[in-house]
Structures are given as C-alpha cells and as structure tokens.
Design an enzyme around this catalytic site. Sequence first.
Site, PDB file in Angstrom:
ATOM      1  CD  GLU A 169      44.234 -42.715  29.275  1.00 30.17           C
ATOM      2  OE1 GLU A 169      44.388 -41.506  29.124  1.00 30.17           O
ATOM      3  OE2 GLU A 169      45.127 -43.556  29.039  1.00 30.17           O
TER       4      GLU A 169
ATOM      5  NE  ARG B 291      48.739 -42.493  25.099  1.00 31.36           N
ATOM      6  CZ  ARG B 291      48.979 -43.687  25.661  1.00 31.36           C
ATOM      7  NH1 ARG B 291      48.157 -44.692  25.444  1.00 31.36           N
ATOM      8  NH2 ARG B 291      50.035 -43.876  26.404  1.00 31.36           N
TER       9      ARG B 291
END
Length: 782
Positions: free
Chosen positions: A733, A328
């Site tokens: 997030e 990520r």
Amino acid sequence: MNKPEPITAIAPAVPDTWAEVGKPHPHESARLHVLGEATYTDDIPELHGTLHAALGLSQKAHAKLRGIDLSAVSQAEGVVAVYTARDIPGMNDCGPIIHDDPILADGVVQYVGQPVFIVVADTHDHARRAARLAKIDYEELPAILTPQEAKRAQSFVLPPMHLARGDFRRAFEQAPHRLRGELHVGGQEQFYLEGQISYAVPKEDNGMHVWCSTQHPSEMQHVVAHALGLHSHHVTVECRRMGGGFGGKESQSALWAACAAISAARLKRPVKLRPDRDDDMLVTGKRHCFHYEYEIGYGDDGRILAAKVEMVSRAGFSADLSGPVATRAVCHFDNAYYLSDVDILAMCGKTNTQSNTAFRGFGGPQGAIAIEYVIDEIARNLSMDPLDVRRANFYGRSDEEGRNVTPYGQKVIDNVIHELVAQLEADSGYRERRAATRAFNAASPVLKKGIAITPVKFGISFNLPHLNQAGALVHVYVDGSVLVNHGGTEMGQGINTKVAQVVAHELGLDLSRVRATATDTSKVANTSATAASTGADLNGKAAQDAARRIRERLTGFASAHYQVAPEQVRFADNQVFFGDRAEPFPAFIRHAYNARVQLWSDGFYATPGLSWDAATMSGNPFYYFAYGAAVAEVVVDTLTGEWKLLRADALYDAGKSLNPAIDIGQVEGAFIQGMGWLTTEELWWNASGKLMTHAPSTYKIPAISDCPEQFHVKLFENVNPADSIHRSKAVGEPPLLLPFSVFFAIRDAIAAVGDYRHNPPLQAPATCEAILDAVEAVRAAP
C-alpha cells in the site's frame, strides 16, 4: 545408538553467503500467467449439473419495495429458480463488522444497484437476461448522495471520530499566518482484471465448498455459514489466486459467495455467480471519496503550528469497513510531519450509494493528501520551494527526542525520511529541474511545466490488534520436496513467492524445491484478510515458524545420528552440513523419515507490541513505518486541460527486501494506480443516484500511454529496526501515496499561469475539466 549411515558426499566449507531471501526471483506463477495456464475461479472445470446465477438489481437509490412481480423472471428461458430475502435459510447479512448490510434487500432498497433477488438458470446468459424482466413497484424516499449532504443532514453510519492533541485554538490564534480552505478528493473503482466470482458446490452432510475470488477466505466462510444457518466447519472456502483485488475483494466478495451458496444449498446443485463488469461496478463499493475543511496556523519558515481538519467520507448505505478506513485516515493525516497542536474530526457519511470499502491504502492516502495540500498552499503563500516547507515540518531524526511523537501517541523511532528525501533530491536533479521548469514556463504561454517532490510515511499493521496474526503449514515430503500452505491470498502481489522463499531459506533449499498451495479454510483456520500490507509480514513469519520447527527437529536428529554438536548442523545450498561432511537434502530426509522424525509442522505468528484505544484514538497501532518519496514532472496544456507525465523518480524503503524484483514491480504498479486515482479515474452519479461510470467506456484507468517515458524506481538501502520477516518492509500500500507528486506537479504547472502568485483550487481527480476550472480560476484571480 545405531551406527551412522554412510555419508553420500564430502562437503566443502559451508557456503556462508548462501541465501534464498533477497533474490529477485520471478513471480511463482509468472510462466503460468504468460501461457494462460494459471487457474482462476472461472477456469475451474464445471461439475456436471452446474447452474449459473445472476442478481436482480434495484433501479432506485432509496425506496420502499411495495411489490415484486417475478413471474416473468421465473418463466424466462432456462430459469430453474428465483430467490428473494425470504428464501435465505439463515442470516440475511454480509456486513463485515456491523450487521447492517443485507445480502438481498428486504422491504427497502438503499442504492441503485442493490441486489433484490437471485435468478438461477442453465446458462450465464439466460440468468442475466431473466434478471432484467422483474417488475418492481417502488415508493421512492429521499436520497442522500454526497458526503457534503450527509454532513449537513448529520447522516452517518458510525459516530464521528475525534482526535485532539495540544491546544489547537490557542496555537491557531497565535500563529503568524493562518489559512482556511476546502478540498474534495474523489473515490476510485478497484477495477481488478478478474471480476467478482464465486462457485459453490454442495457436499455431503450439509457441507458447502466455495471457490471464491477473495482476499478473506475466513470471512467468506463465516458469512456463508451464517447465511445457510450452519457452523463454520460445514463450509470450506478456497482461493488459489485472484486476478487482482486491491481491497475490493476483502469484504465485498461476501455478497457473491453467499448468493452462490444459498442457491446451491437450496437446489443441491453447483452454482456459479459471475457478474458482468457493469453489474460488478454497480453493486460493489469503491475507495471512499473525502471532503475536507481545514484551518492551519503556520510560521514564517512554513512550519505548521496548528492544524484542524474535518473530513467526511462517502461511506455508502452501510458501515462495511468505513470505520477502520476513517481511523487510518486520521492516523495518516500527519504523513511525514510532526504536528504539535491538532484537532482531527472524521465522519463516515451515510449516503444512498454503494457501500464503500477497502482500497489499497485503506484510508491512509485520503488522510495524507490533505496535509500535503496544505503544505503546498503554505509554500506558495510564502514563495518558498514546497520541499523546503516539507523539510521544515518533517518528524525529527530517529535519534532525536521531541519532534518524534505522532498525534495518536506513537513514537517514531525508525525515521529515515531525511536521508531518503536527500538521496532522491540529489539523484533526480530536483533543484536543477525545478529551475528549468520555471525557465520553460517564462517562455511558453500555453504549455506549462510543473514539478513536485512528496514524501510518504505509512504505518504497517491492522488497526485492530487481534487481526495481526497468521498461521501456516509446512510439509516436507520423503523425496525432499516441500509444500507450504498459509492464510494469505495471492492476488498478483507475489505473497506466495515471498513465503516460499522464506521457507526455502529456512530449510536451506532452492526456491524450486518449495511449492505454495491454494489458500484453504480447512487447512489454516481463522485467518485475517490479506490486506493492510501485512500479507508477507504475517504469513511469512508464520511459515518461517513452521519451517524452523521442522529444521530444529532435523537438527536434533542429525546431531544424534551423526554424533555432532547441534551448532555444527546447518542447512544450505540444498544440503545438510554436519562438521566437515554433508548430505543432499533428499537423502537426509529419507534417513529422518526412516527414523520416524516428524516432517511437517504448523506455524503461528502474532505481531508484538500493538495497542489501540478507539475511545481516545491513541496507542501504538503500527509495528513500524515504511517510507518513500517521489519526484514527478508534468506538462499541462492550459487551453485543453490535457497533461502528460514526463518523468517520475521514486525511492522506496522496503527494508531488506525479500524479493527486489517483485517489490520494484509493486512500487511501479502502485504509482500508476495512485496516479489514476488522482487524475483520470472519476466516479460520477447522476441526479437519480445511478453510477454512470460503470464500464471501461466511461471510467478511465491509466493505460500504457499514461506511463512516463522516464520512470526510475529504486529501493532505499535500509534495515527494518523492527523484527519483521528478515527485516523487510511491506510494499503493497505505501507506494500508492508516491504519485501525490503527480497531482502537485500539475498544480505547480497551473500556478505558473498566474506567475505562482495564487493557489490553484485544483480538486482530485485532476481531470482535464478540473484542470481547466483551476486554470480559469487562476487567470481570474486579482
């Protein structure tokens, strides 16, 4: 056909504007939180005979276990049993992906704080005191403690990951301007208010019921079953709510669940394991710290022409989730910017420290901050406003071809960063305030102000496509009340509220008529973790599917029973409308029950269109992108390094928000938490490898006094082009990247010391000491 039963009410026109999603409902447990009546794992009434466990921890960072003398532990007051690795009936492993993470150390310890044995006693205090009486003979081995050391030693928990597009070297050599540099960004303790805890109760026929504060009940089920040498159907894991998780309870709750279950299975008695905060912080992993080395080529307008970065993280002693975190980070190095020629290398350094794990953002923040640091450098080198450099590098608008493909090959088709940043720039008065800070600094020799605006583009979905699935159950009872159970876990973020709103909306009911129950592996099986900002997306869709199935059955019944076309049946405002007539929902449900209509259903959802090739680091790993931007203004005391956030403005793209009140709260919380990561929250290990910042006395999370007096948060008006739940966007997030603006505002203030001619070598977290170091470096620059 039977004659239709009498209608209990004659309806006005169907309320076309009726909706239950999109309303700013309070959190479904808010009242219970305030009254202290919300039940957490430690609040569950203890069964008769409950025992308490504690863990004996390693005192060395890397050593062979030559001998373990537990006689004093066994003889201590209240002790019932002591267990080591040899007492585990099944697999001694709690690793979520790679089986390299033992529940209890066996033969060797790999960090200070690694569990070596379990002591079970009649009270929590007796267990903790006894655990400290062990005598362990260590043969010390060399220890690696930092990611830089791991890179030099080529010590990795996984093979390095490499993504390349275009020809970086050629583009770099041909670029009008080039820069090289390094950056270190520290890790972060999750610091959930409720610590790790598990309560294991043996059941008949080798069954085990585990109440666990966890973001991933299904994984806890698997770990416990493997540790006990049982099948998954022997184990039930339940979680009503957590007092915070932030990723720290995605995989690392497994150790505590396994230790409690192993003890309970051997003793045939309930066992609770609740570590004190110090032990919790010593044992568990945190956000990965990253070290970067970069080379950048850019043009006179600030546009990036070539970008190379080598980033190495402190993974800790085992893999845990370091691989997906690094993936990520690679996929978010671009943030909101088009990069034509890139070379990205990510390494997961194996160190003799806690095995680091998931944390809100899951590597995305660590990837994106590097490119933001680079852009900040470019702007200062060219004497440009960093906002103008950012704009020059933005991905193209959604309807533009060309500058809209990410380095990993996914096309950006939903880009609203241009419009969003323009709105924030105007609403916050950024240009005027930037000029004002420079005027203030010209007349202020000690206090310096800084301001910065930073954007966010964040991909939503798990990197592994198979994790993007969810299930749910919806029950409609004869009295018209509704119960929903889904695979997501509630950690304060409001997933139960949102899912209940979705179900209520689908059945035309007020939220008060729908209740969500505890996450339970015996109700919805094979669930994914509540992580990656997918909780409401996945479980909301699954619950919607279940409710829709019930509504369609009820529509069929109403159409036949009341002799109207199906399209004339509508559920809204706690009523069922058919033609110009209506009936209260409870009465209608009673009729449906009497007609033997099935009033419960399961639901399932799998996110479409996802793909990822780990070998080539390419594909479409994200269903959509969430966008945002923030402006921060700070003042820095250049004599002490102290600083204060004066004002923050944030604009976030939540799509069509399911619940604006909860979403704004999430943005606010993420902003402050991310600000803590980048400024005050410093993790420090001593030369022996012991984490010294393992309590609130030594580890500083933001307090109310750190919040700005002016804190403006708004949701950007937008509709998600992807078919997400009611066209909303995730909010968990992505907002954590918004306080990049705080870090770069501090850097802007420090640059004022040298009249903005030098790039301050500010590292994160920007503690007072780090700020002073950067100030002195600027003052000493030629």
